[in-house]
Structure formats: structure tokens, C-alpha cells
Write a protein that holds these residues in place. Structure first.
Motif, short mmCIF file in Angstrom:
data_model
loop_
_atom_site.label_atom_id
_atom_site.label_comp_id
_atom_site.label_asym_id
_atom_site.label_seq_id
_atom_site.Cartn_x
_atom_site.Cartn_y
_atom_site.Cartn_z
N GLY A 173 33.24 43.62 41.80
CA GLY A 173 32.57 43.00 41.45
C GLY A 173 34.32 42.57 40.21
O GLY A 173 34.00 42.02 38.89
N GLN A 191 36.17 52.52 46.99
CA GLN A 191 35.69 51.50 46.20
C GLN A 191 35.82 52.56 44.93
O GLN A 191 35.09 51.46 43.65
CB GLN A 191 35.66 50.46 46.49
N GLY A 201 33.30 45.29 49.15
CA GLY A 201 32.03 46.00 48.74
C GLY A 201 31.22 46.86 50.24
O GLY A 201 30.78 47.97 49.56
MO1 MOS Z 1 33.18 43.74 46.17
S1 MOS Z 1 31.48 42.73 47.30
O1 MOS Z 1 31.96 44.16 44.75
O2 MOS Z 1 34.04 44.78 46.44
#
Ligand code: MOS
Length: 764
Positions: free
Chosen positions: A514, A215, A247
């Protein structure tokens, strides 16, 4: 330069199917584990079987004798030193544990060895033959053990995260009535469909290519560079598709440098795919929390004070708080607030954010509390929330006006769609034959994080446009969202847009978490595509040979793959304009600074940091809003709760892609049902090990657990947040949903359960 409300858009705001859907269905979208490189070796990670202690000995003899084994890395190996990096809060969460650097074990599942072989099977076999003996020490593996029973390892107050306003003592003393209750949430583990995986391939000793589902490519790039003593530019991260992250794929977990070290030592590329059990080991979790509330109400059922003592667990060396106070500190009008955190260290390993970190767990306590208070006040739960609604011009946390707030409309729309007016307030009064029916509701909110972003738009010789952004599609639809924005800006069919993501050499972007990617990276893509359109317009209107020569810019419409005067045929397509420029391609690069941000945020982004503006910004408090209504059906003989209906209405700013946004909101609400009824990681108190590290015993909702789920998105663009007017859809759906389920169960049964999951043993 904004997507104006009312301006018809062919794609933005519409239900656009995923542009990468056909490739995914055909298996043509390549995920990390599917990349094949010449000379690729296969690795298996070996995880610690104690939660605390040290490695006494490792016997590698039998493992090394397996045909095809190439190497075994342990803390005894030579030439695998790593440099420490700054851990949270100065650096990324979860990076305080440097793998294979010492015999010390500080959490269950900590990587202790990496076995590399010619084939996966040989590596798996050898990993089983590795004999590791441990010296075990006392441990506290759970929040419960950290708080009670065993001596405390460490309790850390977190003053900078706390919040205080007014005078809580006085507010409680002056209240007409007071109420105290404590709410608990357990450990949860992220379980994306796609396992964590990595391939590391070195080019000499100074350059390495990393394939990884992440991510946050830039964080992986900079963190690995720091650990290995490399230039960040020499760490190339490739991550075109991510099969869910939630996350857990936002940081550099210990398996990552382990594989990178093995590849360097062997001089060959190495691939590692974690097992599902290892997904419960060293790639983060949502920490268990306990929220102790004291609240006061005046005689008109308005909050007079709220005290929240939050205790949450964390690892031994990382200090990552599960921020249950995020929602309680700002959601309702209340002049007096004290929020205090205590972090309890446990041998459970580093925890990390998990979808709506803090907001999901914190809203469970707050929104069950609100249901309890409504009952005490003799009010309908919705009416009680309306009464305590914080006005648009004054955020209780900061006193600042909200950028945009349509929470009351969310209440109206969701209540109407659900049929809330037909609710009989009496407990256990609603039935369908023998079956008990319960209706409950909760408020949702999620902060806005907006990041600096960069993007490139390139017109190619055949008239198609490439969009480049070093961002990610973590399953949320980024490819489709960005393609739609570019297509509308340029008047091109979406099929004529190619979006390139998932490569750290593309224009720099930050964290995809987020709920910020669509609005932040979307703003940069909008700027680049509009910049390209303006430059092409300039070229056409200034060339006497062009049919658009001398035409005023505002009269020119981008459509049908070119630029035209109004609705007439006067104009030309992009291929012709490109020829006019004497080029075979033309590109525009743009950087965007989020609203209420500054050059500082762009500089941070370029340095590999977050580069985002906080939710409470200089002028406005920026949050999204929602309301969730739930119907449960319970057989009174068996007390098995089933969620038959969920209706949520959400004020998330401009919706960019109605289909992918609805999918995020729906997925969030489904997850909320799972949080209410199913999800819980069980830790064995005697061994400190996880008992249900598989999807058979770690329960998440399946189709049969989910009835009808309806997501309604209000459409109020918020231009105080981004040029697109968008805020974010990824996380708000889970917020409040678990509490709405709990409140519905109370309405049906009169059983008030103050912890999740609400399994039938708690209802009998
Ligand atoms: Mo998320 S918990 O912001 O991937």
C-alpha cells in the motif's frame, strides 16, 4: 521536527544509490533460499491437479522407496493439526485454507502433500512418484464460469464496500446525454523474480525460526503462532531481502505452515522453494473484474451521475474484493454515485492484492470511459478531465478537503513534457510514414495509508550509527531510504549508517504494502535519529569539559560525524561525545503515530495488526495524484501495438530518494504497459487448470516492449500525512497507464477495446 522544504539535505530528496546494491551485485545479500542450516532437509510441495473435489487415495509406496526420502506429509499424517485462524476481512487474506487438514480440494494448485528428503533431487523424484487419485466435482474456475454458463456457486453483495451519494436515478434522468459501457480485466499473477520460499527450524517444541521472503513479518509471526498454538514471541521471522512481492508476499499461504509442521515432525530444519508453476497455484492472484458503468453528462460536459456495478471473483472460503471502485468513487467531481460490488466465488483459490489492487484494474475501466465520454462531448481528453476535476477543498467521496492535491500541475507538467499540444484529435490522422501513431492519456491516483511505526537509533563506539526497524526492503529501496533519513538527521555520511531490517525481533513495524513503508517507517527512523541527536547534544552542552558547553541547541549543527557550532571548528565528533557519556554505545527508541492517528493505531501495531490510518481520515482525504501520457506506434498491416513513449508526472509528496522513487514510478508505468498489452492468466475451461503457468507463456514486457519512459515527480511535501511530508511511490505508476495505452490505440486505429490485454486479435 520535520524535514523542512528548502532546508538543504545531503541525501533526502537526492538521487542516492542503493546502499545494499554492492552486496546484491556480489551475491552477498542473502535471500531465503540461500540460507544454509546444519542438517537442512529439502522439501517439494505437491499441488492438486483438480480445482474441486476430494482426494480418494494416496499411494506413497514408490515415493517412500526413493533413497533419501525422510517423510511425506499428507492429510492422512498424524500430529499435524492446525488451528483455524480468522480469514479476511477479520484476519489476513488467503489464510482460510488450512493445508493437509482434510481430503477436500477447493482450488487448483491447492497443496496436497509435502515430500521431504535429504536432497532436493530425491524430494523432486519422490514427489513425481506419489500417486494421488481424486474424486472430481463440478467447478467454476473463472469469473466467466461464475457469471455465465455454469450454475452460480455464490454471489455475495458487499454493502460495506459499496458507496452511495446523491441520487443517481435523478442524475441520469436529468443528464443531457447518458452512456453505458462495460470494461473487463483478466486474472493476473504476481511474478516476483524471487520465488516464494521458506525455511523452518525448531528449537524444541515451543520455538521456531522462519526464514521467509515476506512483506509482513508480524503477520506471518502472529498467523503461524495462532495456527500452531504458540506464543507469537516464540515465532521468530527472518527476512532480510525480498526479491519483489507486489502483494503476494503479504500473507501466510498454505505452504508455510506445511513446512513448519514437517520441520517439527522431523526434528530438523526444512527448506522449500516453490517452482515458477507453483507461483501460479497457491500464492494469490489479481482477480478478474467486470465493471458495468452508466453515466450522465450535462450540456457543458460535466458528470451528473455515475453508476458502477462491479463483479469480481474470489476464492471459495476467502472473500477478498478486488476494489475496482476505489478510484471511480473519488476521482472526479460528480454529485451522484452508486457503487455496488458483487463477489463471485470460484475454485481458483484465494486471491489477494496485487500492485495497486483495485486501483490498477478499476482505473482501466474508468479512464477508458473518460476517453469515450470526451469524444462524445467533442472535447480533448485532457480538457474533459480538467473540466471534471474535483477541487482541492472537496473530495467527492467524503466532502473533506484533500491534504494536498496538485493534479492540475501533473496534467500540465506531463502534457508539456510529452508535447500533447501537438496532438491532432482526428482518429488515425497521425503517422510516421506507414506507421500509425496514437496519443492517449489518463489520470492516476492512489490512496495514502500511513502506519504506526517504531525504530531504534544506536551510536556505536566507532562513531557509526545503527538503525533498527522490523520492516522490509521488498526491492523498493527501504535500506537506502532509511539510511538517507538517518544520515541527514545526524550529519553523518551515509556510509556511516547501518540499517537493519527483516527480523521480527527488531522494533515492530507493519505491512510493507500500500505504498506506506517509506513514509511510515521513515517517520519512526526520523524520530529515533533526531532523538539520538538531541540526547548527544544535551550531553555535550551540559558537560563543562566539552567545547560545546553552554552553547544553545539551535546554534549547533550536526555535520561531519559530530556536533559543531555553526560552520566553525568548535565542537566534537560523536566518538568523543560518547566517551564523555562514559558509554560504549548510546541508543534511542521511538514510536510514531501517523498524522490523524491515535494510540489505538500503535496498540494495533504492537498486537501484530495493521495499525494504519485510512486514506479518508478525520480531517483530510489523503491521496497521491498523477497523469500519464502514452504514444503507441502500430503497423496498420499487422496491427501490433508498440508503446514508444510514456511520460508520467506524479504528485507523491516529498520525494525521499529521487533515484528509488523514480525507479518505482517507472516500474509501475512499465507494468501498466504490460497490463495493457501482455498480461493475462489463461484458465482451461474444461479442466479448471492454468494453461500458462510459466514466464514463456505468461507475457510480461521485456526490454524490446518498452520505449522511453519518463517519470516526473513533483516536489510538494504533504505534512498532513507524515513528518517527512512523503506519501508513497510504489503503486501509483501502474494506475491509469493501461487505460492511457488503450486510449492511444483508439486514437491511432479507431478500435475501442474495453478489455485487457489488447492483443492484436482484438485490433484486426
Ligand atoms: Mo502491495 S499490492 O500493497 O504489495
Amino acid at each position: 521536527m520535520t524535514v523542512q522544504k528548502g532546508q538543504p539535505q545531503k541525501y533526502v530528496g537526492q538521487r542516492v544509490s542503493r546502499v545494499d546494491g554492492p552486496d546484491k551485485v556480489r551475491g552477498a545479500a542473502t535471500y531465503t533460499a540461500e540460507f544454509d542450516l546444519p542438517e537442512l532437509a529439502h522439501a517439494v510441495l505437491v499441488s492438486a491437479t483438480i480445482p474441486h473435489g476430494s482426494i480418494r487415495s494416496i499411494d506413497e509406496k514408490a515415493a517412500r522407496a526413493v533413497p533419501g526420502v525422510l517423510d511425506i506429509l499428507t492429510h492422512e499424517s498424524q500430529g499435524i493439526e492446525l488451528k483455524p485462524v480468522k480469514a479476511y476481512p477479520r484476519g489476513p487474506a488467503g489464510t482460510s485454507v488450512l493445508p493437509l487438514q482434510s481430503p477436500r480440494i477447493e482450488f487448483r494448485g491447492q497443496p496436497v502433500a509435502l515430500v521431504v528428503a535429504e536432497s532436493l533431487e530425491a524430494a523432486q523424484h519422490a514427489a513425481q512418484l506419489l500417486e494421488i487419485e481424486y474424486d472430481a466435482s463440478d467447478f467454476r474456475a473463472t469469473l466467466e464460469q461464475g457469471l455465465h454458463g455454469l450454475p452460480l456457486l455464490d454471489r455475495l453483495p458487499l454493502p460495506p464496500l459499496g458507496h452511495s451519494r446523491g441520487n443517481v436515478k435523478k442524475g441520469l434522468k436529468d443528464a443531457a446525454s447518458t452512456f453505458e459501457a462495460t470494461y473487463d480485466t483478466p486474472v493476473h499473477h504476481h511474478n516476483p523474480l524471487e520465488m516464494h520460499a521458506v525455511i523452518a527450524a525448531w528449537d524444541g517444541d515451543e520455538r521456531v525460526t522462519i526464514y521467509e521472503p515476506t512483506q509482513w513479518m508480524q503477520s506471518a509471526q502472529h498467523t503461524l503462532a495462532a495456527m500452531l498454538g504458540l506464543e507469537p514471541d516464540n515465532v521468530h521471522v527472518i527476512s532480510p531481502f525480498v526479491g519483489g512481492g507486489f502483494g503476494s508476499k503479504a500473507t501466510t499461504w498454505p505452504h508455510l505452515p506445511t513446512v513448519v509442521l514437517a520441520a517439527r515432525k522431523l526434528g530438523r530444519p526444512v527448506k522449500l522453494v516453490l517452482s515458477r508453476a507453483q507461483m501460479f497455484a497457491a500464492v494469490g492472484y489479481r482477480a478478474a473484474t467486470t465493471s458495468a458503468y452508466s453515466v450522465g453528462l450535462d450540456d457543458t460536459a460535466h458528470l451528473t451521475a455515475m453508476k458502477l456495478d462491479a463483479q469480481t471473483q474470489t476464492g471459495v472460503s476467502d472473500l477478498f474484493p478486488e476494489q475496482v471502485g476505489n478510484v471511480p468513487k473519488m476521482l472526479y467531481a460528480n454529485p451522484n454515485m452508486d457503487l455496488k460490488y458483487t463477489l463471485i466465488r470460484t475454485h481458483a483459490g484465494p486471491n489477494i492484492m496485487m500492485r495497486a489492487p483495485g486501483e490498477a484494474s478499476g482505473s482501466f475501466g474508468l479512464e477508458v470511459l473518460m476517453d469515450e465520454l470526451a469524444e462524445k462531448a467533442g472535447l480533448d481528453p485532457l480538457e474533459f478531465r480538467r473540466r471534471n476535476h474535483a477541487p482541492e477543498n472537496s473530495d467527492p467521496e467524503s466532502g473533506k478537503p484533500y491534504s494536498s492535491k496538485h493534479l492540475l500541475e501533473c496534467y500540465d507538467r506531463a502534457a508539456e513534457a510529452f508535447g500533447w499540444a501537438g496532438r491532432n484529435p482526428e482518429i488515425g490522422s497521425m503517422r510516421d510514414g506507414h506507421t500509425l501513431i496514437g496519443w492517449g492519456m489518463a489520470t492516476a491516483t492512489y490512496p495514502v495509508y500511513a502506519s504506526a511505526a517504531t525504530a531504534r537509533a544506536r551510536l556505536c563506539a566507532d562513531g557509526h550509527v545503527e538503525i533498527e526497524a522490523g520492516s522490509h526492503d521488498i526491492g523498493t529501496g527501504t535500506y537506502s531510504i532509511l539510511a538517507g533519513i538517518a544520515a541527514d538527521s545526524l550529519g553523518l555520511a551515509i556510509e556511516r549508517i547501518t540499517v537493519k531490517l527483516g527480523d521480527s525481533r527488531l522494533p515492530k513495524n507493519g505491512y510493507s504494502g500500500g505504498s506506506r513503508t517509506a513514509s511510515s517507517v521513515g517517520s519512526a527512523v526520523l524520530a529515533a535519529a533526531m532523538g539520538l541527536r538531541e540526547e548527544l547534544m544535551e550531553a555535550a552542552t551540559h558537560d563543562s569539559a566539552s567545547p560545546l558547553f553552554g552553547v544553545a541547541g539551535q546554534d549547533i549543527h550536526p555535520r561531519d560525524g559530530g556536533l559543531y557550532l555553526g560552520e566553525t571548528d568548535q565542537g566534537e565528533d560523536y566518538i568523543a561525545i560518547l566517551k564523555r557519556l562514559g558509554k560504549d554505545q548510546h541508543e534511542v527508541y521511538r514510536e510514531t503515530i501517523p498524522h490523524e492517528g491515535s494510540q489505538k493505531h500503535l496498540d494495533q501495531l504492537k498486537a501484530g495488526k495493521d495499525g494504519s490510518v485510512a486514506a479518508v481520515a478525520e480531517r483530510f482525504a489523503r491521496h497521491s495524484w498523477g497523469a500519464v501520457f502514452v504514444e503507441v506506434r502500430i503497423d496498420p498491416d499487422f496491427m501490433t501495438p508498440r508503446v514508444s513513449r510514456v511520460v508520467g508526472a506524479f504528485d507523491i509528496g516529498q520525494v525521499i530518494n529521487a533515484k528509488t522513487a523514480e525507479s518505482q514510478l517507472t516500474g509501475g508505468m512499465v507494468w501498466g504497459v504490460g497490463m495493457a498489452l501482455h498480461e493475462e492468466t489463461h484458465t482451461d475451461a474444461r479442466t479448471g487448470l492454468i494453461l500458462n503457468s510459466n514466464l514463456a507463456e505468461y507475457h510480461i514486457p521485456v526490454n524490446a516492449d518498452i520505449g522511453s519512459v519518463q517519470a516526473i515527480a513533483l516536489d510538494h511535501p504533504d505534512f498532513h500525512v507524515s513528518a517527512l511530508g512523503a506519501r508513497g511511490a510504489g503503486e501509483i505508476g501502474i494506475v491509469g497507464t493501461a487505460a492511457a495505452v488503450a486510449n492511444a490505440i483508439y486514437h491511432a486505429t479507431g478500435k475501442r477495446v474495453r478489455e485487457t490485454p489488447i492483443t492484436l486479435d482484438k485490433l484486426l
